[in-house]
Design a protein around this motif. Structure first.
Motif, PDB file in Angstrom:
ATOM      1  N   ILE A 119      -0.565 -13.152  -3.614  1.00 26.25           N
ATOM      2  CA  ILE A 119      -1.480 -13.540  -5.036  1.00 26.25           C
ATOM      3  C   ILE A 119      -1.849 -11.997  -5.640  1.00 26.25           C
ATOM      4  N   GLY A 120      -1.409 -11.824  -6.835  1.00 26.80           N
ATOM      5  CA  GLY A 120      -1.871 -10.669  -7.562  1.00 26.80           C
ATOM      6  C   GLY A 120      -0.847  -9.710  -7.014  1.00 26.80           C
ATOM      7  N   LEU A 121       0.052  -9.888  -6.224  1.00 23.95           N
ATOM      8  CA  LEU A 121       0.833  -8.675  -5.948  1.00 23.95           C
ATOM      9  C   LEU A 121       1.443  -7.473  -7.262  1.00 23.95           C
ATOM     10  N   ASP A 122       1.662  -8.117  -8.319  1.00 24.13           N
ATOM     11  CA  ASP A 122       2.259  -7.335  -9.194  1.00 24.13           C
ATOM     12  C   ASP A 122       0.917  -6.283  -9.956  1.00 24.13           C
ATOM     13  N   GLN A 123      -0.488  -6.624  -9.384  1.00 20.87           N
ATOM     14  CA  GLN A 123      -1.279  -5.892 -10.058  1.00 20.87           C
ATOM     15  C   GLN A 123      -1.988  -4.733  -9.090  1.00 20.87           C
ATOM     16  N   ARG A 124      -1.298  -4.757  -8.099  1.00 18.81           N
ATOM     17  CA  ARG A 124      -1.705  -3.878  -6.814  1.00 18.81           C
ATOM     18  C   ARG A 124      -1.138  -2.350  -6.935  1.00 18.81           C
ATOM     19  N   PRO A 125      -1.594  -1.295  -6.337  1.00 22.05           N
ATOM     20  CA  PRO A 125      -1.102  -0.261  -6.189  1.00 22.05           C
ATOM     21  C   PRO A 125       0.132  -0.241  -5.416  1.00 22.05           C
ATOM     22  N   PRO A 126       1.091   0.823  -5.909  1.00 20.22           N
ATOM     23  CA  PRO A 126       2.618   0.756  -5.159  1.00 20.22           C
ATOM     24  C   PRO A 126       2.445   0.877  -3.822  1.00 20.22           C
ATOM     25  N   ALA A 127       1.484   1.642  -3.364  1.00 19.21           N
ATOM     26  CA  ALA A 127       1.458   1.874  -1.844  1.00 19.21           C
ATOM     27  C   ALA A 127       1.210   0.542  -1.041  1.00 19.21           C
ATOM     28  N   GLU A 128       0.031   0.002  -1.660  1.00 21.61           N
ATOM     29  CA  GLU A 128      -0.228  -1.543  -1.088  1.00 21.61           C
ATOM     30  C   GLU A 128       0.862  -2.481  -1.089  1.00 21.61           C
ATOM     31  N   ILE A 129       1.621  -2.484  -2.213  1.00 22.62           N
ATOM     32  CA  ILE A 129       2.818  -3.556  -2.399  1.00 22.62           C
ATOM     33  C   ILE A 129       3.766  -2.977  -1.205  1.00 22.62           C
ATOM     34  N   ALA A 130       4.161  -1.538  -1.117  1.00 23.94           N
ATOM     35  CA  ALA A 130       5.145  -1.280  -0.115  1.00 23.94           C
ATOM     36  C   ALA A 130       4.684  -1.581   1.288  1.00 23.94           C
ATOM     37  N   SER A 131       3.398  -1.364   1.480  1.00 23.38           N
ATOM     38  CA  SER A 131       3.024  -1.590   2.883  1.00 23.38           C
ATOM     39  C   SER A 131       3.082  -3.101   3.178  1.00 23.38           C
ATOM     40  N   LEU A 132       2.898  -3.972   2.256  1.00 21.45           N
ATOM     41  CA  LEU A 132       2.938  -5.620   2.451  1.00 21.45           C
ATOM     42  C   LEU A 132       4.270  -5.839   2.521  1.00 21.45           C
ATOM     43  N   LEU A 133       5.336  -5.042   1.729  1.00 23.71           N
ATOM     44  CA  LEU A 133       6.698  -5.566   1.847  1.00 23.71           C
ATOM     45  C   LEU A 133       7.311  -5.156   3.307  1.00 23.71           C
ATOM     46  N   GLY A 134       6.781  -4.017   3.849  1.00 31.39           N
ATOM     47  CA  GLY A 134       7.329  -3.463   5.043  1.00 31.39           C
ATOM     48  C   GLY A 134       6.824  -4.491   6.205  1.00 31.39           C
ATOM     49  N   ASP A 135       5.355  -4.889   6.234  1.00 33.26           N
ATOM     50  CA  ASP A 135       4.664  -5.540   7.057  1.00 33.26           C
ATOM     51  C   ASP A 135       5.611  -7.086   7.119  1.00 33.26           C
ATOM     52  N   GLY A 136       6.270  -7.423   5.796  1.00 30.94           N
ATOM     53  CA  GLY A 136       6.659  -8.769   5.920  1.00 30.94           C
ATOM     54  C   GLY A 136       7.869  -8.858   6.648  1.00 30.94           C
ATOM     55  N   GLN A 137       8.643  -7.497   6.651  1.00 35.01           N
ATOM     56  CA  GLN A 137       9.819  -7.425   7.272  1.00 35.01           C
ATOM     57  C   GLN A 137       9.812  -7.405   8.663  1.00 35.01           C
TER      58      GLN A 137
END
Length: 295
Positions: free
Chosen positions: A14-32
């Motif tokens: 939720i609110g993914l597109d409003q977060r800092p790129p580093a936070e999004i990247a970390s979330l993407l990596g953790d998802g994998q």
């Protein structure tokens, strides 16, 4: 209708597109990483499925990899590596992908519903064969049609899906359930689901190779050395297992016509090429047993 897990919205997105790129990247990596962990629960099915694949290859049958979209690409990637990594003959491997293997950057999504031509493509399917069917949802029409044909022909069926109670898993003789969490990008199964599929497919084919005697102490002793890198690797494998200098390993490989197992037996036991081949034939290609018999 209850939404499939692969279609759920990730709670942290939720609110993914409003977060800092580093936070999004970390979330993407953790998802994998979380998706990859799902393979831990599949070990019994992977073991049984790999034995079915090994039996198929051993008796001259064919491995049929089936899928659509991202799942099809994961299946194709595993299938296309079997020749170079383990020298599985091309005639024993088939890839069936909805719409055909892409030759450009576009991969039409509608083809996963199109089963035309699949029955003809699997016309020679027999009880000696194994079908590896991959579908994130477990309900892709193309993949299910292939599974029905496999059952009708008596072929072994390995089903890989990311949703519990998927129809594909209910049909499969060897059901590999990858309970991956919801995607960070909802429904984009090219991400976590596909990552888990690739791991499961690699586990299946590598364990199959172990059953066939193509792995020795973690080394690919049935590698098809058709480039500079692989020829160097093959030479190193012969030298290490046979405990001989690299020059002696190269001579053995040349004499063995590039057959790594044969070269190892020749170099380690000082036997001629045909004698080494006979030992390997007597042990169904299992190098360790051949070396023990020659000692």
């Amino acid at each position: 209708m209850i939404a499939r897990t692969t279609e759920h919205l990730h709670e942290a997105a939720i609110g993914l597109d409003q977060r800092p790129p580093a936070e999004i990247a970390s979330l993407l990596g953790d998802g994998q990483i979380a998706a990859a962990a799902s393979v831990r629960g599949t070990v019994p099915s992977i073991c049984a499925g790999s034995e079915a694949m090994a039996r198929t290859v051993g008796r001259g049958g064919c491995l049929h990899y089936v899928g659509a979209g991202s799942s099809g690409l994961m299946a194709a990637a595993d299938a296309q590596e079997l020749g170079g990594t383990f020298s599985i003959p091309p005639a024993q491997i088939r890839i069936h992908m909805a719409g055909g293997l892409p030759t450009g950057v576009e991969m039409p999504g509608g083809t996963e519903d199109d089963t035309d031509g699949l029955e003809a493509a699997l016309a020679d399917l027999s009880a000696d064969d194994t079908v590896i069917a991959v579908s994130a949802s477990g309900s892709t029409p193309y993949t299910l049609a292939a599974a029905h044909l496999a059952k009708a022909k008596g072929a072994s069926l390995i089903g890989i899906a990311n949703n519990r109670d998927a129809q594909l898993l209910e049909m499969a003789e060897h059901a590999v359930l990858l309970e991956t969490p919801p995607e960070v990008l909802s429904g984009s199964t090219r991400m976590g689901a596909a990552t888990a599929q690739k791991i499961a497919l690699n586990m299946l084919s590598t364990l199959m190779a172990v059953h066939l005697g193509h792995v020795h102490d973690g080394m690919m002793v049935n590698v098809h050395a058709d480039n500079i890198k692989l020829r160097a690797r093959a030479c190193g494998i012969v030298a290490k297992i046979a405990a001989v200098p690299e020059e002696a390993a190269r001579v053995a490989l040349d004499s063995a016509e590039g057959e790594v197992k044969t070269a190892i037996v020749m170099a380690a036991r000082g036997v001629a090429r045909e004698a080494a081949r006979a030992l390997l034939n007597d042990t169904n290609g299992h190098l360790r047993s051949a070396l023990e018999r020659a000692s």
